[in-house]
Write a protein that holds these residues in place. Structure first.
Motif, mmCIF file in Angstrom:
data_model
loop_
_atom_site.group_PDB
_atom_site.id
_atom_site.type_symbol
_atom_site.label_atom_id
_atom_site.label_comp_id
_atom_site.label_asym_id
_atom_site.label_seq_id
_atom_site.Cartn_x
_atom_site.Cartn_y
_atom_site.Cartn_z
ATOM 1 N N THR A 108 0.842 -1.197 0.000
ATOM 2 C CA THR A 108 0.000 0.000 0.000
ATOM 3 C C THR A 108 0.879 1.249 0.000
ATOM 4 O O THR A 108 0.618 2.206 -0.737
ATOM 5 N N LEU A 109 1.916 1.233 0.824
ATOM 6 C CA LEU A 109 2.808 2.391 0.891
ATOM 7 C C LEU A 109 3.553 2.569 -0.430
ATOM 8 O O LEU A 109 3.657 3.676 -0.972
ATOM 9 N N ASP A 112 1.271 3.972 -3.044
ATOM 10 C CA ASP A 112 1.015 5.399 -2.794
ATOM 11 C C ASP A 112 2.172 6.245 -3.327
ATOM 12 O O ASP A 112 1.969 7.268 -3.983
ATOM 13 N N LEU A 114 4.703 5.454 -5.525
ATOM 14 C CA LEU A 114 5.023 5.391 -6.952
ATOM 15 C C LEU A 114 3.892 5.899 -7.839
ATOM 16 O O LEU A 114 4.132 6.312 -8.975
ATOM 17 N N ASP A 115 2.665 5.868 -7.337
ATOM 18 C CA ASP A 115 1.548 6.380 -8.141
ATOM 19 C C ASP A 115 1.449 7.896 -8.041
ATOM 20 O O ASP A 115 1.267 8.583 -9.038
ATOM 21 N N ALA A 116 1.570 8.423 -6.818
ATOM 22 C CA ALA A 116 1.408 9.874 -6.650
ATOM 23 C C ALA A 116 2.683 10.626 -7.019
ATOM 24 O O ALA A 116 2.636 11.693 -7.622
ATOM 25 N N ARG A 117 3.841 10.068 -6.610
ATOM 26 C CA ARG A 117 5.160 10.659 -6.898
ATOM 27 C C ARG A 117 5.267 12.101 -6.394
ATOM 28 O O ARG A 117 5.925 12.939 -7.020
ATOM 29 N N GLU A 121 4.852 11.956 -0.448
ATOM 30 C CA GLU A 121 4.874 10.486 -0.504
ATOM 31 C C GLU A 121 6.312 9.973 -0.523
ATOM 32 O O GLU A 121 6.625 8.970 0.114
ATOM 33 N N GLN A 123 8.700 11.360 0.921
ATOM 34 C CA GLN A 123 9.162 11.526 2.305
ATOM 35 C C GLN A 123 8.762 10.315 3.147
ATOM 36 O O GLN A 123 9.531 9.857 4.005
ATOM 37 N N ARG A 124 7.579 9.797 2.906
ATOM 38 C CA ARG A 124 7.141 8.585 3.640
ATOM 39 C C ARG A 124 8.081 7.413 3.348
ATOM 40 O O ARG A 124 8.474 6.676 4.257
ATOM 41 N N ASN A 127 11.354 7.957 5.161
ATOM 42 C CA ASN A 127 11.231 7.680 6.589
ATOM 43 C C ASN A 127 11.257 6.177 6.877
ATOM 44 O O ASN A 127 11.913 5.719 7.815
ATOM 45 N N MET A 128 10.539 5.417 6.077
ATOM 46 C CA MET A 128 10.453 3.979 6.332
ATOM 47 C C MET A 128 11.792 3.283 6.064
ATOM 48 O O MET A 128 12.172 2.347 6.774
#
Lengths: 144, 85
Positions: A108-109, A112, A114-117, A121, A123-124, A127-128
């Motif tokens: 899901t992450l 999110d 690669l689709d929104a770019r 996103e 940054q998320r 962080n991970m």
């Protein structure tokens, strides 16, 4: 696989990679379950195309992760990106100065990001990856 | 909104402050990175928690509010799906 310097692993659901000629085993399955060899071949082609798209996604993910690792220096290197069909997640194998680390990201992450770019996103993802590598101080430093 | 990967400021509820009093600083607000969320709550990495890869579960009733920075951004333009005439 492509010409990048990390591996993308998406295990195939078919032991026979031939897209045109079915193996004897596949013909037996086609006769028993799928209805006809033509229908089996069509379904197999769709399935293999989906696997190709997932490999491209793994390649894209790997390039974004390499950008994060570049912040940490040349000692951090992405070795492989592996799709886990059972857990619907991606595993990143990262070589670090201490040891090799695995970082697991839920689909899901990744979707999110690669689709929104968008910057938020990406940054998320950053962080991970930093959290997975134990570099928490780089996540929290901008809040101090 | 999926919180995984986001830095979030939590406003702890009274039960939350009580449940987490030996784990997080005794404060109404706690900052952390959400690394996962599920039906129980959110799993959070805190700057002061050791080891660095450790996470703590904030149950849904442990906090009343979650505050995060959100900047509206336009996603990249994509080619429309379908066939070209």
């Amino acid at each position: 696989m492509t010409d990048s310097d990390f591996q993308v692993n998406v295990p195939s659901g078919f032991s026979n990679p031939d897209r045109q000629n079915l193996s004897d085993e596949e013909r037996a399955v086609a006769r028993g379950i799928a209805g006809s060899e033509e229908e089996f071949r069509r379904n197999k082609l769709e399935f293999l195309a989906a696997e190709d798209r997932r490999r491209q996604r793994g390649q894209d993910l790997g390039k974004q992760v390499q950008a994060v690792l570049a912040e940490l220096g040349a000692d951090y290197r992405l070795v492989s990106v592996t799709w886990n069909g059972n857990t619907l997640s991606w595993t990143l194998e990262v070589s670090t100065p201490q040891a090799s680390h695995n970082v697991v990201l839920p689909w899901t992450l990744v979707d999110d990001v690669l689709d929104a770019r968008t910057r938020g996103e990406f940054q998320r993802l950053r962080n991970m990856v930093l959290f997975g590598l134990g570099r928490r101080e780089l996540i929290f430093e901008r809040h101090r | 909104m999926n919180l995984a990967g986001r830095s979030v400021r939590f406003r702890l509820s009274r039960p939350g402050r009580e449940a987490l009093k030996n784990i997080v600083p005794d404060s109404e607000y706690v900052d952390g990175l959400v690394v996962d969320e599920n039906h129980m709550g959110v799993w959070v990495s805190l700057a002061e928690l050791e080891p660095a890869t450790g996470v703590v579960l904030f149950k849904w009733d442990h906090f009343s509010t979650a505050i995060l920075e959100y900047e509206p951004e336009v996603p990249v333009e994509r080619s429309p799906a379908g066939f070209r005439p």
